[in-house]
Write an enzyme that holds these catalytic residues in place. Structure first.
Site, PDB file in Angstrom:
ATOM      1  N   THR A 144      -2.759  -9.472 -13.027  1.00 38.00           N
ATOM      2  CA  THR A 144      -2.541  -8.594 -14.182  1.00 38.00           C
ATOM      3  C   THR A 144      -2.961  -9.275 -15.481  1.00 38.00           C
ATOM      4  OG1 THR A 144      -0.797  -7.576 -15.522  1.00 38.00           O
ATOM      5  CG2 THR A 144      -0.136  -9.444 -14.177  1.00 38.00           C
ATOM      6  N   ASP A 145      -3.287  -8.470 -16.482  1.00 39.32           N
ATOM      7  CA  ASP A 145      -3.613  -9.056 -17.792  1.00 39.32           C
ATOM      8  C   ASP A 145      -2.383  -9.684 -18.452  1.00 39.32           C
ATOM      9  OD1 ASP A 145      -2.232  -6.731 -18.495  1.00 39.32           O
ATOM     10  OD2 ASP A 145      -3.795  -5.937 -19.812  1.00 39.32           O
ATOM     11  N   GLU A 146      -1.186  -9.364 -17.939  1.00 40.20           N
ATOM     12  CA  GLU A 146       0.026  -9.909 -18.568  1.00 40.20           C
ATOM     13  C   GLU A 146       0.117 -11.424 -18.431  1.00 40.20           C
ATOM     14  OE1 GLU A 146       3.685  -7.876 -18.270  1.00 40.20           O
ATOM     15  OE2 GLU A 146       2.751  -5.906 -18.236  1.00 40.20           O
ATOM     16  N   THR A 149       9.124 -12.549  -4.059  1.00 43.95           N
ATOM     17  CA  THR A 149       7.972 -11.787  -3.530  1.00 43.95           C
ATOM     18  C   THR A 149       6.659 -12.204  -4.177  1.00 43.95           C
ATOM     19  OG1 THR A 149       9.156  -9.851  -2.738  1.00 43.95           O
ATOM     20  CG2 THR A 149       6.913  -9.478  -3.528  1.00 43.95           C
ATOM     21  N   PRO A 180      13.156  -7.135 -24.845  1.00 44.06           N
ATOM     22  CA  PRO A 180      13.156  -8.551 -25.233  1.00 44.06           C
ATOM     23  C   PRO A 180      11.805  -9.201 -24.917  1.00 44.06           C
ATOM     24  CG  PRO A 180      15.114  -8.018 -23.939  1.00 44.06           C
ATOM     25  CD  PRO A 180      14.208  -6.817 -23.870  1.00 44.06           C
ATOM     26  N   PRO A 234      12.460   7.429 -24.485  1.00 42.59           N
ATOM     27  CA  PRO A 234      12.957   6.203 -25.148  1.00 42.59           C
ATOM     28  C   PRO A 234      11.815   5.269 -25.543  1.00 42.59           C
ATOM     29  CG  PRO A 234      13.246   6.046 -22.751  1.00 42.59           C
ATOM     30  CD  PRO A 234      12.585   7.367 -23.016  1.00 42.59           C
ATOM     31  N   ARG A 286      -1.417  -1.054 -25.557  1.00 41.90           N
ATOM     32  CA  ARG A 286      -1.824  -1.277 -24.174  1.00 41.90           C
ATOM     33  C   ARG A 286      -3.236  -0.707 -23.982  1.00 41.90           C
ATOM     34  NH1 ARG A 286       1.755  -4.216 -24.785  1.00 41.90           N
ATOM     35  NH2 ARG A 286       3.622  -4.580 -23.538  1.00 41.90           N
ATOM     36  N   TYR A 344       8.375 -11.351 -15.045  1.00 40.12           N
ATOM     37  CA  TYR A 344       7.345 -10.710 -14.211  1.00 40.12           C
ATOM     38  C   TYR A 344       5.997 -11.404 -14.410  1.00 40.12           C
ATOM     39  CZ  TYR A 344       3.475  -7.503 -13.257  1.00 40.12           C
ATOM     40  OH  TYR A 344       2.274  -6.978 -12.832  1.00 40.12           O
ATOM     41  N   LYS A 355       3.646 -13.608 -11.767  1.00 41.62           N
ATOM     42  CA  LYS A 355       2.255 -13.278 -11.422  1.00 41.62           C
ATOM     43  C   LYS A 355       1.332 -14.449 -11.767  1.00 41.62           C
ATOM     44  CE  LYS A 355       0.793  -9.761 -10.145  1.00 41.62           C
ATOM     45  NZ  LYS A 355       0.594  -9.179  -8.790  1.00 41.62           N
ATOM     46  N   GLY A 401       0.782  -1.243   0.000  1.00 40.92           N
ATOM     47  CA  GLY A 401       0.000   0.000   0.000  1.00 40.92           C
ATOM     48  C   GLY A 401       0.804   1.280   0.000  1.00 40.92           C
TER      49      GLY A 401
HETATM   50  P1  NAD Z   1       4.497  -0.670  -7.407  1.00 37.25           P
HETATM   51  O1  NAD Z   1       5.829  -1.243  -7.787  1.00 37.25           O
HETATM   52  O2  NAD Z   1       4.280   0.788  -7.573  1.00 37.25           O
HETATM   53  O3  NAD Z   1       4.168  -1.030  -5.892  1.00 37.25           O
HETATM   54  C1  NAD Z   1       4.475  -2.279  -5.328  1.00 37.25           C
HETATM   55  C2  NAD Z   1       4.529  -2.116  -3.815  1.00 37.25           C
HETATM   56  O4  NAD Z   1       4.793  -3.404  -3.243  1.00 37.25           O
HETATM   57  C3  NAD Z   1       5.660  -1.198  -3.347  1.00 37.25           C
HETATM   58  O5  NAD Z   1       5.167  -0.259  -2.411  1.00 37.25           O
HETATM   59  C4  NAD Z   1       6.668  -2.135  -2.699  1.00 37.25           C
HETATM   60  O6  NAD Z   1       7.399  -1.552  -1.625  1.00 37.25           O
HETATM   61  C5  NAD Z   1       5.759  -3.252  -2.215  1.00 37.25           C
HETATM   62  N1  NAD Z   1       6.483  -4.514  -2.049  1.00 37.25           N
HETATM   63  C6  NAD Z   1       7.323  -5.114  -2.932  1.00 37.25           C
HETATM   64  N2  NAD Z   1       7.812  -6.253  -2.402  1.00 37.25           N
HETATM   65  C7  NAD Z   1       7.252  -6.385  -1.164  1.00 37.25           C
HETATM   66  C8  NAD Z   1       7.352  -7.354  -0.142  1.00 37.25           C
HETATM   67  N3  NAD Z   1       8.154  -8.440  -0.272  1.00 37.25           N
HETATM   68  N4  NAD Z   1       6.627  -7.195   0.984  1.00 37.25           N
HETATM   69  C9  NAD Z   1       5.822  -6.100   1.137  1.00 37.25           C
HETATM   70  N5  NAD Z   1       5.718  -5.132   0.217  1.00 37.25           N
HETATM   71  C10 NAD Z   1       6.425  -5.269  -0.935  1.00 37.25           C
HETATM   72  O7  NAD Z   1       3.454  -1.507  -8.236  1.00 37.25           O
HETATM   73  P2  NAD Z   1       1.970  -1.129  -8.703  1.00 37.25           P
HETATM   74  O8  NAD Z   1       2.006  -0.665 -10.093  1.00 37.25           O
HETATM   75  O9  NAD Z   1       1.330  -0.299  -7.660  1.00 37.25           O
HETATM   76  O10 NAD Z   1       1.315  -2.601  -8.717  1.00 37.25           O
HETATM   77  C11 NAD Z   1       0.637  -3.104  -7.584  1.00 37.25           C
HETATM   78  C12 NAD Z   1       0.055  -4.449  -7.923  1.00 37.25           C
HETATM   79  O11 NAD Z   1      -0.841  -4.334  -9.023  1.00 37.25           O
HETATM   80  C13 NAD Z   1       1.083  -5.495  -8.348  1.00 37.25           C
HETATM   81  O12 NAD Z   1       0.694  -6.727  -7.807  1.00 37.25           O
HETATM   82  C14 NAD Z   1       0.986  -5.526  -9.866  1.00 37.25           C
HETATM   83  O13 NAD Z   1       1.353  -6.782 -10.365  1.00 37.25           O
HETATM   84  C15 NAD Z   1      -0.489  -5.248 -10.053  1.00 37.25           C
HETATM   85  N6  NAD Z   1      -0.904  -4.607 -11.310  1.00 37.25           N
HETATM   86  C16 NAD Z   1      -0.324  -3.430 -11.710  1.00 37.25           C
HETATM   87  C17 NAD Z   1      -0.782  -2.796 -12.864  1.00 37.25           C
HETATM   88  C18 NAD Z   1      -0.183  -1.505 -13.339  1.00 37.25           C
HETATM   89  O14 NAD Z   1      -0.488  -1.061 -14.445  1.00 37.25           O
HETATM   90  N7  NAD Z   1       0.635  -0.821 -12.554  1.00 37.25           N
HETATM   91  C19 NAD Z   1      -1.815  -3.388 -13.617  1.00 37.25           C
HETATM   92  C20 NAD Z   1      -2.370  -4.600 -13.194  1.00 37.25           C
HETATM   93  C21 NAD Z   1      -1.914  -5.182 -12.027  1.00 37.25           C
HETATM   94  O1  DAU Z   2      -0.782  -4.690 -18.209  1.00 41.55           O
HETATM   95  C1  DAU Z   2      -0.611  -4.547 -16.837  1.00 41.55           C
HETATM   96  C2  DAU Z   2       0.852  -4.299 -16.548  1.00 41.55           C
HETATM   97  O2  DAU Z   2       1.129  -2.984 -16.995  1.00 41.55           O
HETATM   98  C3  DAU Z   2       1.199  -4.465 -15.069  1.00 41.55           C
HETATM   99  O3  DAU Z   2       1.006  -5.804 -14.692  1.00 41.55           O
HETATM  100  C4  DAU Z   2       2.658  -4.066 -14.815  1.00 41.55           C
HETATM  101  O4  DAU Z   2       2.927  -4.106 -13.414  1.00 41.55           O
HETATM  102  C5  DAU Z   2       2.857  -2.656 -15.329  1.00 41.55           C
HETATM  103  O5  DAU Z   2       4.232  -2.304 -15.191  1.00 41.55           O
HETATM  104  C6  DAU Z   2       2.456  -2.539 -16.803  1.00 41.55           C
HETATM  105  O6  DAU Z   2       3.359  -3.304 -17.646  1.00 41.55           O
HETATM  106  P1  DAU Z   2       3.894  -2.744 -19.049  1.00 41.55           P
HETATM  107  O7  DAU Z   2       5.148  -3.425 -19.368  1.00 41.55           O
HETATM  108  O8  DAU Z   2       2.808  -2.754 -20.068  1.00 41.55           O
HETATM  109  O9  DAU Z   2       4.138  -1.193 -18.627  1.00 41.55           O
HETATM  110  P2  DAU Z   2       5.341  -0.171 -18.972  1.00 41.55           P
HETATM  111  O10 DAU Z   2       4.894   1.163 -18.495  1.00 41.55           O
HETATM  112  O11 DAU Z   2       6.651  -0.680 -18.527  1.00 41.55           O
HETATM  113  O12 DAU Z   2       5.332  -0.170 -20.563  1.00 41.55           O
HETATM  114  C7  DAU Z   2       4.154   0.193 -21.285  1.00 41.55           C
HETATM  115  C8  DAU Z   2       4.493   0.111 -22.774  1.00 41.55           C
HETATM  116  O13 DAU Z   2       5.458   1.134 -23.076  1.00 41.55           O
HETATM  117  C9  DAU Z   2       5.146  -1.204 -23.153  1.00 41.55           C
HETATM  118  O14 DAU Z   2       4.675  -1.620 -24.429  1.00 41.55           O
HETATM  119  C10 DAU Z   2       6.630  -0.887 -23.237  1.00 41.55           C
HETATM  120  C11 DAU Z   2       6.648   0.580 -23.641  1.00 41.55           C
HETATM  121  N1  DAU Z   2       7.809   1.336 -23.115  1.00 41.55           N
HETATM  122  C12 DAU Z   2       8.033   1.285 -21.778  1.00 41.55           C
HETATM  123  C13 DAU Z   2       9.114   1.938 -21.236  1.00 41.55           C
HETATM  124  C14 DAU Z   2       9.388   1.896 -19.754  1.00 41.55           C
HETATM  125  C15 DAU Z   2       8.608   2.052 -23.974  1.00 41.55           C
HETATM  126  O15 DAU Z   2       8.397   2.120 -25.199  1.00 41.55           O
HETATM  127  N2  DAU Z   2       9.690   2.710 -23.432  1.00 41.55           N
HETATM  128  C16 DAU Z   2       9.975   2.682 -22.105  1.00 41.55           C
HETATM  129  O16 DAU Z   2      10.996   3.298 -21.689  1.00 41.55           O
END
Ligand code: NAD
Ligand code: DAU
Length: 343
Positions: A129-131, A100, A281, A212, A221, A157, A161, A10
């Protein structure tokens, strides 16, 4: 009736937005918020909640079985979102993701199950996640991820998940645990760590750096505002069928190039600020969610994700909160940036 939820992770992007959203909208809910404060966990994300009567922050690790047991014992349900979350970091080093995302999830399931014999079953919601579904082709816009789409994770990653998803499924099948899983598309909004594409590109442009863009920029996305995701999590926590999975998405597909051009427009910059760099990659081509199940069963609809207004509002937040991201972009972040993108 009042209730207590344990929130893991959180102090991260979605977790901090979730904590703020619950404190603002749910006077009946007390949150115990546990976070290990890794590189992406930031207490500044929770500023203003320090003395909130219904929010308690505890620094702790989801792999710490004794701590998890104590905290689950104090709550009625668990919203488990602590995770290593960045695909590029998982390509550099998968170990923290395995530890983790898989180990932490099983620790929570084990401790919740042990407690259930004395305190009754407590619902555990896994924020997935949808990934986990892998990638969709660009030339089949009719294809969407459904809850019954086979899992085919492509990055370390996503594989970590998907493993967590399978452990949650097994906990229900083998032990009858009350579990639910959400699989959401890409989130955007305030407090997102600037390794993710939207805050990275916006803050780079404010700093006068190029953005980049990986590969040909045509990867797609499906963007959802973080508060829409938080609302969906609450719906599933309170109304989801035990053992079920719920997709969450914004029906808001954008190619990275389209997203980048929108950000450049909003920042008053031109295409010369795009730096085409080597592709990620195994880069998944397209994510797109069919969210009809959560809409039909639980009445959820996104209300905050309309494009371009939601992007405009998010870009404005990073412009107005320069101190927040400048502090984040110092320290460990610099080493990561140099390793990922070169000098
Ligand atoms: P984030 O990296 O911003 O936050 C993750 C948090 O988890 C951090 O505060 C970190 O300190 C904590 N954490 C990591 N390892 C831990 C551990 N061992 N014990 C306790 N806390 C720990 O990530 P986010 O983008 O907020 O994602 C949160 C969740 O949502 C993740 O499970 C991610 O897979 C999922 N999710 C993210 C997205 C997205 O677009 N960001 C989309 C779908 C699902
Ligand atoms: O789909 C849900 C996921 O979305 C979550 O599960 C992940 O936690 C979250 O990180 C996110 O994953 P993505 O890999 O899609 O997000 P990211 O912001 O890293 O990248 C989004 C798109 O942008 C992806 O196609 C890669 C591209 N990208 C990303 C970065 C960081 C670039 O072109 N350049 C960059 O520097």
């Amino acid at each position: 009736m009042s209730t207590t939820w344990l929130l893991t992770g959180g102090a991260g992007f979605i977790g901090a937005n979730f904590a703020r959203f619950i404190c603002e909208t749910r006077p009946d809910v007390t949150l115990i918020n546990v976070d290990a404060l890794t590189y992406s966990g930031n207490l500044e994300n929770l500023a203003g909640l320090e003395n909130h009567p219904r929010h308690e922050f505890i620094k702790g690790d989801v792999r710490d079985a004794q701590l998890m047991r104590e905290l689950i014992d104090r709550c009625d349900a668990v919203v488990h979102m602590a995770a290593e979350s960045h695909v590029d970091r998982s390509i550099m080093d998968s170990k923290p993701f395995i530890d983790t995302n898989i180990g932490g999830t099983q620790t929570i399931l084990d401790e919740a199950r042990k407690l259930s014999s004395t305190t009754g079953s407590k619902r555990v919601l896994l924020v997935s996640t949808d990934e986990v579904y892998g990638a969709l082709p660009l030339d089949r816009p009719d294809l969407l991820f459904r809850e019954d789409t086979p899992l085919a994770p492509n990055s370390p990653y996503a594989a970590s998940k998907a493993s967590a998803d399978m452990l949650v499924r097994a906990a229900h099948h083998t032990f009858g645990m009350d579990v639910v899983t959400t699989r959401c598309s890409n989130n955007f909004g305030p407090y997102q760590f600037p390794e993710k594409v939207i805050p990275l590109f916006v803050t780079n442009l404010i700093e006068g750096r190029k953005v980049p863009l990986y590969g040909d920029g045509l990867n797609v996305r499906d963007w959802l505002h973080v508060i829409d995701h938080c609302e969906a999590i609450v719906r599933v926590l309170e109304g989801g069928t035990p053992g079920d999975v719920y997709n969450i998405g914004g029906n808001n597909e954008r190619s990275n190039l389209e997203l980048t051009k929108s950000i450049l427009d909003l920042m008053g910059r031109g295409d010369d600020m795009i730096q085409h760099v080597a592709d990620r990659p195994g880069h998944d081509r397209r994510y797109a969610i069919d969210a009809s199940k959560i809409k039909a069963e639980l009445g959820w609809e996104p209300t905050r994700s309309a494009w371009p207004d939601a992007l405009v509002e998010t870009v404005a937040w990073y412009r107005e909160n320069e101190g927040w991201w400048r502090r984040v972009k110092s320290g460990e972040y610099r080493a990561f940036y140099a390793r990922q993108y070169g000098a």
